[in-house]
Design an enzyme around this catalytic site. Structure first.
Site, short mmCIF file in Angstrom:
data_model
loop_
_atom_site.label_atom_id
_atom_site.label_comp_id
_atom_site.label_asym_id
_atom_site.label_seq_id
_atom_site.Cartn_x
_atom_site.Cartn_y
_atom_site.Cartn_z
N TYR A 194 0.80 -1.23 0.00
CA TYR A 194 0.00 0.00 0.00
C TYR A 194 0.82 1.27 0.00
CZ TYR A 194 -2.98 -3.79 0.79
OH TYR A 194 -3.59 -4.99 0.62
N ASP A 311 -5.00 -7.74 9.53
CA ASP A 311 -3.87 -8.11 8.68
C ASP A 311 -2.65 -8.41 9.55
OD1 ASP A 311 -2.60 -8.68 6.31
OD2 ASP A 311 -2.32 -6.60 5.67
P1 ADP Z 1 2.02 -1.53 3.87
O1 ADP Z 1 0.71 -0.96 4.32
O2 ADP Z 1 2.42 -1.04 2.52
O3 ADP Z 1 2.10 -3.01 4.03
P2 ADP Z 1 3.61 -1.27 6.30
O4 ADP Z 1 3.16 -0.24 7.27
O5 ADP Z 1 3.25 -2.69 6.61
O6 ADP Z 1 3.12 -0.88 4.84
O7 ADP Z 1 5.19 -1.15 6.10
C1 ADP Z 1 5.89 -1.88 5.09
C2 ADP Z 1 7.26 -2.31 5.61
O8 ADP Z 1 8.05 -1.16 5.94
C3 ADP Z 1 7.19 -3.13 6.91
O9 ADP Z 1 7.02 -4.51 6.64
C4 ADP Z 1 8.57 -2.84 7.51
O10 ADP Z 1 9.55 -3.66 6.93
C5 ADP Z 1 8.83 -1.39 7.11
N1 ADP Z 1 8.39 -0.45 8.17
C6 ADP Z 1 7.16 0.07 8.31
N2 ADP Z 1 7.09 0.92 9.36
C7 ADP Z 1 8.32 0.96 9.90
C8 ADP Z 1 8.88 1.66 11.03
N3 ADP Z 1 8.14 2.47 11.77
N4 ADP Z 1 10.19 1.45 11.32
C9 ADP Z 1 10.94 0.61 10.55
N5 ADP Z 1 10.47 -0.07 9.48
C10 ADP Z 1 9.17 0.09 9.14
#
Ligand code: ADP
Ligand code: MG
Length: 485
Positions: A194, A311
């Site tokens: 996303y 999720d």
């Molecule tokens: P999406 O909604 O696209 O799946 P996520 O919020 O799950 O996005 O983030 C995607 C990836 O980015 C995570 O799996 C992680 O590896 C990295 N990530 C997200 N937020 C953080 C954070 N606050 N600190 C470090 N890495 C992060």
């Protein structure tokens, strides 16, 4: 109405007017749109002003997607309005400012349209001013509590930790905007379905910025809304700092700023790390504490609605420096509004991750009006995450002897399993991840193996609740004298 040629739009604002455009106009492509945005800006004197920008948007998807938000009543921000019925139609557009970021809950039903544009601007100015004063008051109070002299005038919190402290209802809009403007992107650290996540700097501190894909506006809005739920903050839920949407020119940028965790996702962390039993138990306990907090509703006027994540997976859980975890990615979450006895489902086309879908989700028998059913589905996914963690725990063995990191069902389905692949394994054959025999010989692994089996039970009501798993792990801790936190 659709014109067979592009239309002429009023254009103003440096980023909206193409180079060489004359007379403050631009011309769209065929089927393009004119737009107008209104945005709060902070002047050097610290005053809040409204800035109007107008210009041309490309045709559907890349352009008009941004305008769709204005058509969903009192749910989406209204920073942008679009039109395509005649040349210069955007001259009369006066989009209203969103106020949803300044309160715990999104604004109630919108007032009927019709007041004079000047009245709207005046009302928006008042809202901005109130938000600004509230921010100043909040910050002064915090500084006073911390024994510091309040600076004058405080436009934004001084540190990410300060920005993210509070009840969880979110900082006032203007403060969030200010934070978003002061961000410097450093490097891309993760990509999800996303959006893309960046490491960024904010006043010398590291923060994470999730930049949503333009088509994922609904995910951005839902995630922002969930993070601003009252009493959402918890040490095992990713700390929210600010959200912002910038809608000028032919693009919209949607940002979500949170705490940064350098160890990344649990999925990435477990590839290399090997845990000892106390570390495994502390990690498992932290994840289930975060989920128990989300699932819990707290009654009262300033209470918290129950939230189901929908999720849960190792890629949506982050590992903190102290070995505890924080649950992230709320783009699909749902809340239970107790007063209305209603499940608040986001108007979102996003679905969960097939590999982690509970049997009732795969069989499409989950009752979407029953909030408890969503919590039970989360518990199934949690069971799979516990399994992923346990494989990486050395309880007496050498690090090389533990099972390599693997995704659940890695040996039963292809890398990007289809709905049918998962249905065949999880529903038809009722398969679950294998539990290695060595686990039975280690008390921590044995206890977690028993818990995960009760989490991924085929029959949802039989599954343990997050609170029950949390309490069992806490009891295990006292019985075995293992430090959990
Ligand atoms: P999406 O909604 O696209 O799946 P996520 O919020 O799950 O996005 O983030 C995607 C990836 O980015 C995570 O799996 C992680 O590896 C990295 N990530 C997200 N937020 C953080 C954070 N606050 N600190 C470090 N890495 C992060
Ligand atoms: Mg994700």
């Amino acid at each position: 109405m659709r014109l067979s040629r592009g239309i002429v739009c009023e254009c103003s604002g440096a980023s909206a007017c193409p180079d060489g455009s004359n007379n403050g106009t631009c011309t769209t492509q065929v089927n393009g749109y004119c737009f107008a945005t209104v945005e709060e800006v902070e002047t050097e004197a610290g005053l809040v002003e409204l800035e109007r920008t107008a210009g041309c948007l490309p045709p559907d998807e890349s352009g008009f997607m941004q305008c769709k938000s204005s058509q969903v009543p009192h749910r989406h921000p209204k920073v942008i309005e679009c039109c395509n019925e005649s040349d210069l139609c955007n001259r009369r557009l006066q989009p209203r400012l969103p106020t949803y970021l300044s309160d715990a809950e999104p604004a109630g039903p919108e007032p009927a349209r019709g007041p004079q544009p000047s009245l709207l601007v005046a009302a928006a100015l008042c809202v901005a001013l109130v938000a600004f004063l509230a921010a100043a008051l909040l910050l002064c109070r915090r500084r006073r509590r911390a024994g510091k002299r309040p600076p004058s005038p405080p436009a934004a919190p001084r540190s990410a930790a300060e920005a993210s402290s509070g009840s969880g209802s979110g900082l006032p809009l203007l403060v969030q905007r200010t934070v978003a403007k002061q961000i410097q992107m450093v490097e891309s650290i993760g990509k999800g379905r996303y959006g893309e996540v960046w490491l960024a700097r904010w006043r010398g501190e590291r923060v994470a910025v999730k930049v949503f894909f333009t088509t994922e506006e609904a995910s951005w809005f839902r995630e922002t809304e969930i993070y601003q739920t009252v009493l959402m903050r918890h040490e095992n839920v990713l700390g929210f700092i600010a959200a912002d949407i910038k809608g000028t020119g032919s693009w919209t940028q949607m940002l979500l700023i949170t705490d940064y965790h350098e160890r990344g996702s649990l999925h990435d962390y477990l590839q290399a790390a090997v845990l000892d039993p106390p570390a495994l138990l502390a990690m498992a306990y932290s994840v289930v504490s975060g989920l128990a907090h989300l699932h819990m509703d707290i009654f009262g006027t300033k209470g918290k609605p129950a939230i189901a994540h929908r999720d849960i997976k190792s890629k949506n859980i982050l590992v903190k420096r102290n070995g505890q975890c924080a649950i992230a990615d709320f783009g699909l979450a749902v809340r239970f509004v107790a007063e209305r006895d209603e499940v608040d489902i986001a108007p979102n086309t996003r679905v969960g991750t097939r590999r982690y879908m509970a049997p009732e989700v795969l069989a499409e028998t989950l009752q979407v009006t029953d909030f408890e059913a969503f919590k039970m589905a989360d518990m199934y996914s949690l069971g799979l995450v516990l399994w992923e963690m346990c494989r990486r725990c050395a309880a007496g063995e050498r690090a090389q002897q533990v099972e390599p990191y693997a995704l659940p069902y890695h040996d039963a389905v292809p890398p990007d399993p289809s709905f049918d692949d998962m249905h065949a394994v999880v529903v038809a054959r009722r398969m679950r991840p294998p539990v290695p025999s060595r686990w039975a010989r280690a008390p921590a692994l044995g206890a977690l193996a028993a818990l995960m089996a009760e989490c991924w039970h085929h029959n949802p009501p039989v599954r343990l609740t997050a609170l029950r798993v949390k309490k069992t792990l806490a009891k295990f801790h006292t019985d075995c004298d293992v430090k959990l936190v």
